[in-house]
Write a protein that holds these residues in place. Sequence first.
Motif, PDB file in Angstrom:
ATOM      1  N   TYR A 301       0.574  -1.010  -0.145  1.00 18.47           N
ATOM      2  CA  TYR A 301       0.223   0.202   0.217  1.00 18.47           C
ATOM      3  C   TYR A 301       1.206   1.240   0.194  1.00 18.47           C
ATOM      4  CZ  TYR A 301      -2.337   4.070   2.023  1.00 18.47           C
ATOM      5  OH  TYR A 301      -2.978   4.778   2.926  1.00 18.47           O
ATOM      6  N   GLN A 302       2.160   1.682   0.621  1.00 12.77           N
ATOM      7  CA  GLN A 302       2.922   2.373   0.968  1.00 12.77           C
ATOM      8  C   GLN A 302       3.398   2.388   0.025  1.00 12.77           C
ATOM      9  OE1 GLN A 302       2.725   4.858   3.243  1.00 12.77           O
ATOM     10  NE2 GLN A 302       1.093   3.460   4.693  1.00 12.77           N
ATOM     11  N   LEU A 303       3.704   2.154  -0.531  1.00 12.45           N
ATOM     12  CA  LEU A 303       4.536   1.718  -2.233  1.00 12.45           C
ATOM     13  C   LEU A 303       3.907   2.247  -3.343  1.00 12.45           C
ATOM     14  CD1 LEU A 303       6.873  -1.434  -2.599  1.00 12.45           C
ATOM     15  CD2 LEU A 303       7.317   0.864  -2.198  1.00 12.45           C
ATOM     16  N   VAL A 307       4.403   6.383  -5.110  1.00 19.07           N
ATOM     17  CA  VAL A 307       4.363   5.994  -6.887  1.00 19.07           C
ATOM     18  C   VAL A 307       2.390   6.955  -7.090  1.00 19.07           C
ATOM     19  CG1 VAL A 307       5.848   4.524  -7.257  1.00 19.07           C
ATOM     20  CG2 VAL A 307       2.914   3.962  -7.361  1.00 19.07           C
ATOM     21  N   ALA A 308       2.165   7.386  -6.484  1.00 19.96           N
ATOM     22  CA  ALA A 308       1.057   8.486  -6.747  1.00 19.96           C
ATOM     23  C   ALA A 308       1.762   9.116  -7.345  1.00 19.96           C
ATOM     24  CB  ALA A 308       0.188   8.192  -6.052  1.00 19.96           C
ATOM     25  N   THR A 309       1.717   9.672  -8.639  1.00 20.28           N
ATOM     26  CA  THR A 309       2.529  11.230  -8.906  1.00 20.28           C
ATOM     27  C   THR A 309       1.279  12.069  -8.799  1.00 20.28           C
ATOM     28  OG1 THR A 309       1.655  10.887 -11.519  1.00 20.28           O
ATOM     29  CG2 THR A 309       3.747   9.646 -10.727  1.00 20.28           C
ATOM     30  N   SER A 310       1.992  13.700  -9.362  1.00 23.94           N
ATOM     31  CA  SER A 310       1.698  14.718  -9.240  1.00 23.94           C
ATOM     32  C   SER A 310       1.180  15.308 -10.304  1.00 23.94           C
ATOM     33  CB  SER A 310       2.032  15.960  -8.416  1.00 23.94           C
ATOM     34  OG  SER A 310       2.460  15.584  -6.714  1.00 23.94           O
ATOM     35  N   PRO A 311       0.298  15.976 -10.306  1.00 21.93           N
ATOM     36  CA  PRO A 311      -0.156  16.323 -12.250  1.00 21.93           C
ATOM     37  C   PRO A 311       0.695  16.829 -12.770  1.00 21.93           C
ATOM     38  CG  PRO A 311      -1.223  17.775 -10.553  1.00 21.93           C
ATOM     39  CD  PRO A 311      -0.821  16.901  -9.462  1.00 21.93           C
ATOM     40  N   LYS A 312       0.506  16.958 -14.432  1.00 22.91           N
ATOM     41  CA  LYS A 312       2.663  17.613 -14.651  1.00 22.91           C
ATOM     42  C   LYS A 312       1.451  18.633 -15.868  1.00 22.91           C
ATOM     43  CE  LYS A 312       5.617  14.677 -13.001  1.00 22.91           C
ATOM     44  NZ  LYS A 312       5.088  14.291 -11.961  1.00 22.91           N
ATOM     45  N   SER A 313       0.960  19.337 -15.772  1.00 21.60           N
ATOM     46  CA  SER A 313      -0.306  19.674 -16.782  1.00 21.60           C
ATOM     47  C   SER A 313       0.623  20.281 -17.680  1.00 21.60           C
ATOM     48  CB  SER A 313      -1.135  20.980 -16.157  1.00 21.60           C
ATOM     49  OG  SER A 313      -0.019  22.264 -15.476  1.00 21.60           O
ATOM     50  N   ASP A 358      -0.717   8.236 -14.201  1.00 16.01           N
ATOM     51  CA  ASP A 358      -1.707   8.638 -13.112  1.00 16.01           C
ATOM     52  C   ASP A 358      -2.999   8.185 -14.005  1.00 16.01           C
ATOM     53  OD1 ASP A 358       0.199   8.666 -11.555  1.00 16.01           O
ATOM     54  OD2 ASP A 358      -0.432  11.251 -12.194  1.00 16.01           O
ATOM     55  N   LEU A 359      -3.535   8.535 -15.215  1.00 15.54           N
ATOM     56  CA  LEU A 359      -4.357   7.863 -15.544  1.00 15.54           C
ATOM     57  C   LEU A 359      -4.802   6.676 -15.996  1.00 15.54           C
ATOM     58  CD1 LEU A 359      -6.885   8.820 -17.783  1.00 15.54           C
ATOM     59  CD2 LEU A 359      -4.829   8.601 -19.562  1.00 15.54           C
ATOM     60  N   MET A 360      -3.169   5.664 -16.302  1.00 15.67           N
ATOM     61  CA  MET A 360      -4.252   4.313 -16.375  1.00 15.67           C
ATOM     62  C   MET A 360      -3.768   3.944 -14.742  1.00 15.67           C
ATOM     63  SD  MET A 360      -0.484   2.725 -18.705  1.00 15.67           S
ATOM     64  CE  MET A 360      -1.081   0.850 -18.552  1.00 15.67           C
ATOM     65  N   GLU A 361      -3.242   4.038 -14.007  1.00 17.96           N
ATOM     66  CA  GLU A 361      -3.421   4.038 -12.216  1.00 17.96           C
ATOM     67  C   GLU A 361      -4.654   4.033 -11.450  1.00 17.96           C
ATOM     68  OE1 GLU A 361      -2.715   2.258  -8.322  1.00 17.96           O
ATOM     69  OE2 GLU A 361      -1.708   2.483 -11.073  1.00 17.96           O
ATOM     70  N   MET A 362      -5.927   5.546 -12.784  1.00 16.02           N
ATOM     71  CA  MET A 362      -6.423   5.824 -12.490  1.00 16.02           C
ATOM     72  C   MET A 362      -7.970   4.689 -12.597  1.00 16.02           C
ATOM     73  SD  MET A 362      -7.371   9.254 -11.949  1.00 16.02           S
ATOM     74  CE  MET A 362      -6.706  10.321 -13.546  1.00 16.02           C
ATOM     75  N   LEU A 363      -7.877   4.580 -14.269  1.00 18.56           N
ATOM     76  CA  LEU A 363      -9.195   3.850 -15.307  1.00 18.56           C
ATOM     77  C   LEU A 363      -8.389   2.064 -14.845  1.00 18.56           C
ATOM     78  CD1 LEU A 363      -8.729   5.509 -18.730  1.00 18.56           C
ATOM     79  CD2 LEU A 363     -10.315   5.925 -17.222  1.00 18.56           C
ATOM     80  N   GLY A 364      -7.520   2.058 -14.539  1.00 10.82           N
ATOM     81  CA  GLY A 364      -7.445   0.327 -14.813  1.00 10.82           C
ATOM     82  C   GLY A 364      -8.293  -0.175 -12.586  1.00 10.82           C
ATOM     83  N   VAL A 430      -5.868   4.529  -3.430  1.00 10.01           N
ATOM     84  CA  VAL A 430      -4.180   5.012  -4.544  1.00 10.01           C
ATOM     85  C   VAL A 430      -5.474   6.025  -5.545  1.00 10.01           C
ATOM     86  CG1 VAL A 430      -3.556   4.330  -6.026  1.00 10.01           C
ATOM     87  CG2 VAL A 430      -3.275   3.331  -4.412  1.00 10.01           C
ATOM     88  N   VAL A 431      -6.843   5.836  -5.887  1.00 11.82           N
ATOM     89  CA  VAL A 431      -7.259   6.600  -6.905  1.00 11.82           C
ATOM     90  C   VAL A 431      -8.088   8.036  -6.049  1.00 11.82           C
ATOM     91  CG1 VAL A 431      -9.767   6.871  -8.156  1.00 11.82           C
ATOM     92  CG2 VAL A 431      -8.413   4.926  -8.351  1.00 11.82           C
ATOM     93  N   VAL A 432      -8.635   7.801  -5.409  1.00  9.75           N
ATOM     94  CA  VAL A 432      -8.167   8.487  -5.043  1.00  9.75           C
ATOM     95  C   VAL A 432      -7.165   9.969  -4.957  1.00  9.75           C
ATOM     96  CG1 VAL A 432      -8.919  10.236  -2.249  1.00  9.75           C
ATOM     97  CG2 VAL A 432     -10.193   8.553  -3.168  1.00  9.75           C
ATOM     98  N   ASP A 433      -6.332   9.753  -4.455  1.00 12.87           N
ATOM     99  CA  ASP A 433      -4.863  10.271  -3.521  1.00 12.87           C
ATOM    100  C   ASP A 433      -4.268  10.990  -5.276  1.00 12.87           C
ATOM    101  OD1 ASP A 433      -4.700  10.104  -0.996  1.00 12.87           O
ATOM    102  OD2 ASP A 433      -3.158   8.127  -1.111  1.00 12.87           O
ATOM    103  N   ILE A 434      -4.842  10.202  -6.438  1.00  8.96           N
ATOM    104  CA  ILE A 434      -4.181  10.540  -7.330  1.00  8.96           C
ATOM    105  C   ILE A 434      -5.373  12.012  -7.925  1.00  8.96           C
ATOM    106  CG2 ILE A 434      -3.798  10.214  -9.841  1.00  8.96           C
ATOM    107  CD1 ILE A 434      -3.137   7.559  -9.275  1.00  8.96           C
ATOM    108  N   VAL A 435      -6.583  11.770  -7.846  1.00 12.07           N
ATOM    109  CA  VAL A 435      -7.506  12.653  -7.886  1.00 12.07           C
ATOM    110  C   VAL A 435      -6.911  14.430  -7.094  1.00 12.07           C
ATOM    111  CG1 VAL A 435      -9.882  13.469  -8.453  1.00 12.07           C
ATOM    112  CG2 VAL A 435      -9.724  11.147  -8.356  1.00 12.07           C
ATOM    113  N   GLU A 436      -6.700  13.649  -6.051  1.00 14.06           N
ATOM    114  CA  GLU A 436      -6.955  14.507  -4.880  1.00 14.06           C
ATOM    115  C   GLU A 436      -5.754  15.413  -5.565  1.00 14.06           C
ATOM    116  OE1 GLU A 436      -6.555  13.593  -1.366  1.00 14.06           O
ATOM    117  OE2 GLU A 436      -8.738  13.654  -0.865  1.00 14.06           O
ATOM    118  N   SER A 437      -4.035  14.740  -5.820  1.00  9.59           N
ATOM    119  CA  SER A 437      -3.099  15.261  -7.175  1.00  9.59           C
ATOM    120  C   SER A 437      -3.360  16.157  -7.664  1.00  9.59           C
ATOM    121  CB  SER A 437      -2.130  14.409  -6.517  1.00  9.59           C
ATOM    122  OG  SER A 437      -2.547  13.614  -7.434  1.00  9.59           O
ATOM    123  N   TYR A 438      -4.863  16.490  -8.501  1.00  6.85           N
ATOM    124  CA  TYR A 438      -4.469  17.056  -9.893  1.00  6.85           C
ATOM    125  C   TYR A 438      -5.423  18.179  -9.934  1.00  6.85           C
ATOM    126  CZ  TYR A 438      -1.938  13.835 -13.179  1.00  6.85           C
ATOM    127  OH  TYR A 438      -0.868  13.618 -13.646  1.00  6.85           O
TER     128      TYR A 438
END
Length: 464
Positions: A301-303, A307-313, A358-364, A430-438
């Motif tokens: 879980y911690q790994l 690796v959940a990245t931040s947005p890079k617009s 990030d997109l693959m992690e969310m959709l996956g 993890v999805v929530v973490d990625i969404v919040e990072s964006y």
Amino acid sequence: MPRARISLSRWWHSLSGRLSLVATLVLLVFLAVLSGVLERAYRTSLDEAKARELQLHIYTLLAVAEPDGDTLHLPLNLPEQRFNQPDSGLIGAVMDARGRVIWRSQSALSLPNFSALPLPLPLRQGQQVFAEVQLPDLDTPYTSFRQGIAWGLENELQFTFVILEDAAPLYAQVNQFSGTLWRWLGIGALALIAVQLLVLRWGLAPLREVARALKEMQQGGSDTLQGRFPRELVPLTDNLNLLIENERRQREKTRHTLGDLAHSLKTPLAVLKGLDTKTDPQSAQAALAEQVQRMDSIISYQLKRAVATSPKSILRGVKVQPLAEKILSALDKVYRGKSVDAELLCDDSVLFYGDEGDLMEMLGNLLDNGYKYGGGRLLVKIENTADQRGLEILVSDNGPGLSETQWRQVVQRGVRADQQQQGQGIGLAVVVDIVESYHGKIATVPPEERGDADLGGLSLRISL
């Protein structure tokens, strides 16, 4: 000398230095071409004026000329006094049809070899030639004007009138014009170079302001680039601020994750230390396996969280449709024994401005839950927002769904909706973490707001 060489190297590798050099070279080339064109135009106008002036002298000779058999007679003293003065610089002559000099002015008496002048063949009637000739035994060139004249009622007599004039005054006039031209062009070039340097300094001032803001930020004066920048530099400064913010957030996230990992492992390690393997080996072995499994879940879980990245617009847009189709194809193979009718509504022009991982992690994670918990039907609708920079993701299935209380539970770390199936229960977290990072939002969609996307089960909407 080394210091001067270093300064020159810095100047050459600077943007202002290169622009100044190129602009100065272009200016000098332009002025050189301009001066050549002006000198040529001025010399052409002088030649035309001189040709008309010499032609008037021919008309003066014609006015006083009298036929004398097959030749012409001109008076000893001519109206133009320069013809009567030796070495006056103005010479007149007449040639017959065979090219023989039949008359010359008194100003030519100082030229004993006048008959040997390199004059071309006689001209036909009306023919005119203006040229430059070099007289024998003289250093300075002469300008000449020749015109063919026919005499008599039936034009039986052909003559060529020749006027020669010293070209030294003409050259002096041209040289004076060239000197004046180059002097004023030089002054103008210096003024233009000075103005050019001022314009470059003013035009590149925003870049110096960006450099100043970066230096101030490096020295701890500010957390972001602060200042009023021109419209062309706003995307650059905004993206730099975004990178700085993402780097700071990622660093804090990594530090927090490591702290959480250390804290989470304390309890399993404490349990392992307290095991009594001598008194009850079987119970100790079972406890060991349980704590190892728990530690493995915590680390996994911690790994994933790390690796959940931040947005890079500032990244280029990622096409969503091929990525979603790839994930659906993979899930069809994983859940081969479960017939799932998945429908993807996504145009080929839809783009995601962020990290592809990030997109693959969310959709996956979202689609895997749809395949796993749905009742065989899955609808995925993805589209860009009105400004074409955001992304809307809607995932609906026909499974049992989740209540609001259950939804708040499953997005927590390590909590699963179905405890009978394998997994760590961190996919949606993890999805929530990625969404919040964006700076996005994820929420369930009430049935009354689903419209055609209502399949009767769970419906999630992600807005990035």
